[in-house]
Design an enzyme around this catalytic site. Sequence first.
Site, PDB file in Angstrom:
ATOM      1  N   SER A  13       0.883  -1.247  -0.073  1.00  0.00           N
ATOM      2  CA  SER A  13       0.194   0.096  -0.231  1.00  0.00           C
ATOM      3  C   SER A  13       0.985   1.125   0.186  1.00  0.00           C
ATOM      4  O   SER A  13       0.524   2.169  -0.525  1.00  0.00           O
ATOM      5  CB  SER A  13      -0.743   0.209   1.322  1.00  0.00           C
ATOM      6  OG  SER A  13      -1.692  -1.030   1.227  1.00  0.00           O
ATOM      7  N   ARG A  35       0.933   8.289   6.135  1.00  0.00           N
ATOM      8  CA  ARG A  35       0.256   7.406   6.866  1.00  0.00           C
ATOM      9  C   ARG A  35      -1.180   7.876   7.000  1.00  0.00           C
ATOM     10  O   ARG A  35      -1.983   6.925   6.988  1.00  0.00           O
ATOM     11  CB  ARG A  35       0.782   7.266   8.426  1.00  0.00           C
ATOM     12  CG  ARG A  35      -0.113   6.251   9.106  1.00  0.00           C
ATOM     13  CD  ARG A  35       0.884   5.578  10.474  1.00  0.00           C
ATOM     14  NE  ARG A  35       2.079   4.781   9.830  1.00  0.00           N
ATOM     15  CZ  ARG A  35       1.858   3.605   9.537  1.00  0.00           C
ATOM     16  NH1 ARG A  35       0.750   2.909   9.598  1.00  0.00           N
ATOM     17  NH2 ARG A  35       2.926   2.768   9.093  1.00  0.00           N
ATOM     18  N   HIS A  38      -2.806   6.502   3.784  1.00  0.00           N
ATOM     19  CA  HIS A  38      -2.820   5.130   3.966  1.00  0.00           C
ATOM     20  C   HIS A  38      -4.189   4.806   4.690  1.00  0.00           C
ATOM     21  O   HIS A  38      -4.938   4.090   4.260  1.00  0.00           O
ATOM     22  CB  HIS A  38      -1.831   4.571   4.692  1.00  0.00           C
ATOM     23  CG  HIS A  38      -1.876   2.946   5.018  1.00  0.00           C
ATOM     24  ND1 HIS A  38      -2.127   2.622   6.131  1.00  0.00           N
ATOM     25  CD2 HIS A  38      -1.860   1.949   4.082  1.00  0.00           C
ATOM     26  CE1 HIS A  38      -2.257   1.099   6.025  1.00  0.00           C
ATOM     27  NE2 HIS A  38      -1.993   0.782   4.824  1.00  0.00           N
TER      28      HIS A  38
END
Length: 209
Positions: A13, A35, A38
């Site tokens: 990812s 992050r 994500h």
Amino acid sequence: MEYRRPEEIERHSFELIEKELPRELKPDEKPVIMRVIHTTADFEYASSLCFSEGVIPHAVRVLKNGAAIITDTNMALAGINKAALHKLHGNALCYMADPEVAREAKEREITRASVSMEKAMEYPGPLILAVGNAPTALLRLDELIREKGRRPELVIGVPVGFVNVAEAKKIIMQSGVPYIVAKGRKGGSNVAAAICNALLYETLKRNPV
């Protein structure tokens, strides 16, 4: 290739995110932005996340020394990696479900988020405030900083919504405290937790324990 293991899925990812980033990211800011993307699958955060000067190394120093993270929702609290935080001798708290906070908010006819920030600012040690839901938490926090002169080590200001949200974020960016803020209406408890975790992982990466 089919990815099944959690670590393989996460690694791939992040590889895909990096390929699709709309711009080059500053090295210090990159782990946080990556992050958050994500967590949300929203590449707009590559542009909307704002960082005060030197905030990442400052946050790393604070977390290394065992800071408390206080959130404005139990959802954000639940999303913080407690194992990583405990390695750094820190703790995570949320006062939103505190009966005294609820009672006082009702008596004063203000939000529980406002009262929880008042309680948070009484915490005796180094303090990081992670606000992912209530803009009133940021507005009250700004008032407390000016009234009491005490500054949290970091404010993560990413409430989501329509009323007072963008305005509250602008105010906290002008308060003089170190900040990570998502401009505009977007944000949420998941974003607040993602930022906290990115900072925790970066602290452990720089200071293995």
